[in-house]
Motif scaffolding. Structure first.
Motif, short mmCIF file in Angstrom:
data_model
loop_
_atom_site.label_atom_id
_atom_site.label_comp_id
_atom_site.label_asym_id
_atom_site.label_seq_id
_atom_site.Cartn_x
_atom_site.Cartn_y
_atom_site.Cartn_z
N HIS A 32 0.85 -1.19 0.00
CA HIS A 32 0.00 0.00 0.00
C HIS A 32 0.88 1.24 0.00
N GLU A 33 0.31 2.34 -0.44
CA GLU A 33 1.04 3.61 -0.53
C GLU A 33 1.47 4.06 0.87
N GLN A 34 2.74 4.42 1.01
CA GLN A 34 3.30 4.89 2.27
C GLN A 34 3.81 6.32 2.09
N PRO A 35 3.91 7.09 3.18
CA PRO A 35 4.55 8.40 3.08
C PRO A 35 6.01 8.24 2.63
N PRO A 36 6.61 9.27 2.03
CA PRO A 36 7.97 9.12 1.49
C PRO A 36 9.04 8.86 2.55
N GLU A 57 20.55 2.11 13.20
CA GLU A 57 21.36 3.24 13.62
C GLU A 57 22.83 2.87 13.78
N LYS A 58 23.12 1.72 14.36
CA LYS A 58 24.51 1.36 14.65
C LYS A 58 25.23 0.81 13.42
N ILE A 59 24.58 -0.02 12.63
CA ILE A 59 25.25 -0.65 11.50
C ILE A 59 25.23 0.23 10.25
N TYR A 60 24.08 0.81 9.94
CA TYR A 60 23.93 1.56 8.69
C TYR A 60 23.91 3.08 8.87
N ASN A 61 24.00 3.56 10.10
CA ASN A 61 24.00 5.00 10.39
C ASN A 61 22.78 5.71 9.80
N VAL A 62 21.63 5.09 9.93
CA VAL A 62 20.37 5.67 9.44
C VAL A 62 19.63 6.25 10.64
N PRO A 63 19.31 7.54 10.63
CA PRO A 63 18.55 8.10 11.74
C PRO A 63 17.10 7.60 11.71
N VAL A 64 16.65 7.06 12.82
CA VAL A 64 15.31 6.48 12.92
C VAL A 64 14.49 7.28 13.93
N VAL A 65 13.29 7.70 13.56
CA VAL A 65 12.41 8.42 14.46
C VAL A 65 11.52 7.44 15.23
N MET A 93 6.83 -7.68 10.06
CA MET A 93 7.06 -6.51 9.23
C MET A 93 7.37 -5.33 10.14
N ALA A 94 8.38 -4.56 9.77
CA ALA A 94 8.76 -3.38 10.54
C ALA A 94 8.61 -2.16 9.64
N TYR A 95 7.87 -1.17 10.13
CA TYR A 95 7.69 0.09 9.42
C TYR A 95 8.54 1.14 10.12
N VAL A 96 9.59 1.59 9.45
CA VAL A 96 10.56 2.52 10.03
C VAL A 96 10.26 3.91 9.51
N THR A 97 10.06 4.85 10.44
CA THR A 97 9.82 6.23 10.07
C THR A 97 11.13 7.00 10.17
N LEU A 98 11.52 7.62 9.07
CA LEU A 98 12.74 8.43 9.02
C LEU A 98 12.38 9.87 9.35
N PRO A 99 13.38 10.74 9.60
CA PRO A 99 13.06 12.15 9.83
C PRO A 99 12.31 12.76 8.64
N LYS A 100 11.59 13.87 8.90
CA LYS A 100 10.72 14.47 7.88
C LYS A 100 11.49 14.90 6.63
#
Length: 151
Positions: A32-36, A57-65, A93-100
């Motif tokens: 289904h359509e998700q926010p960007p 965050e630790k392995i890929y250095n991706v900021p997660v909200v 299933m994990a839905y990860v929200t990134l910064p805006k």
């Protein structure tokens, strides 16, 4: 902790054990359509939302909200010959929200093939139009004759 078996370490011998986590994440294209700024992953059933956040965050250095998880039930189907029911494994299933300000977009890996297919479709459409025009011109002077009856 890993489920892999390695020889027991004895003092003075070289280290033979390597501890690898049993955690894994797989990037999934959402149904289904998700926010960007929301990315969907399939992960191991043992992972919690805190594990997913730390993993990224630790392995890929991706900021997660924020991380939301759900368990998707596997499909069930009946065997037509024997009549027994089988069920595929459940997945988490994990839905990860990134910064805006961040935006995730799946890369288009097959651009050349898509362009080629579009060009082929255009060519076949033009050829079909030309053949139809020729068909109409050939039967223009025979009113009342069905279209399938041609010379």
């Amino acid at each position: 902790m890993s489920t892999r078996w390695y020889p027991i370490y004895q003092r003075g011998n070289p280290q033979l054990r390597v501890f690898l986590p049993n955690f894994w994440l797989k990037l999934v294209r959402p149904e289904h359509e998700q926010p960007p700024n929301v990315v969907q992953f399939a992960c191991s059933m043992e992972m919690t939302k805190y594990d997913v956040k730390n993993y990224l965050e630790k392995i890929y250095n991706v900021p997660v909200v924020e991380v939301r998880t759900r368990i998707a039930m596997g499909k069930t189907k009946r065997d037509l010959v024997h009549g027994y029911i089988t069920k595929n494994e459940d997945t988490k299933m994990a839905y990860v929200t990134l910064p805006k300000d961040m935006k995730f977009e799946f890369p288009n890996m097959f651009q050349d093939e898509a362009k080629k297919k579009e060009e082929d479709d255009k060519k076949s459409l033009e050829e079909t139009k030309k053949n139809y025009k020729k068909f109409l011109d050939k039967n223009k002077h025979r009113p009342g004759t069905p279209g399938w009856f041609t010379i």
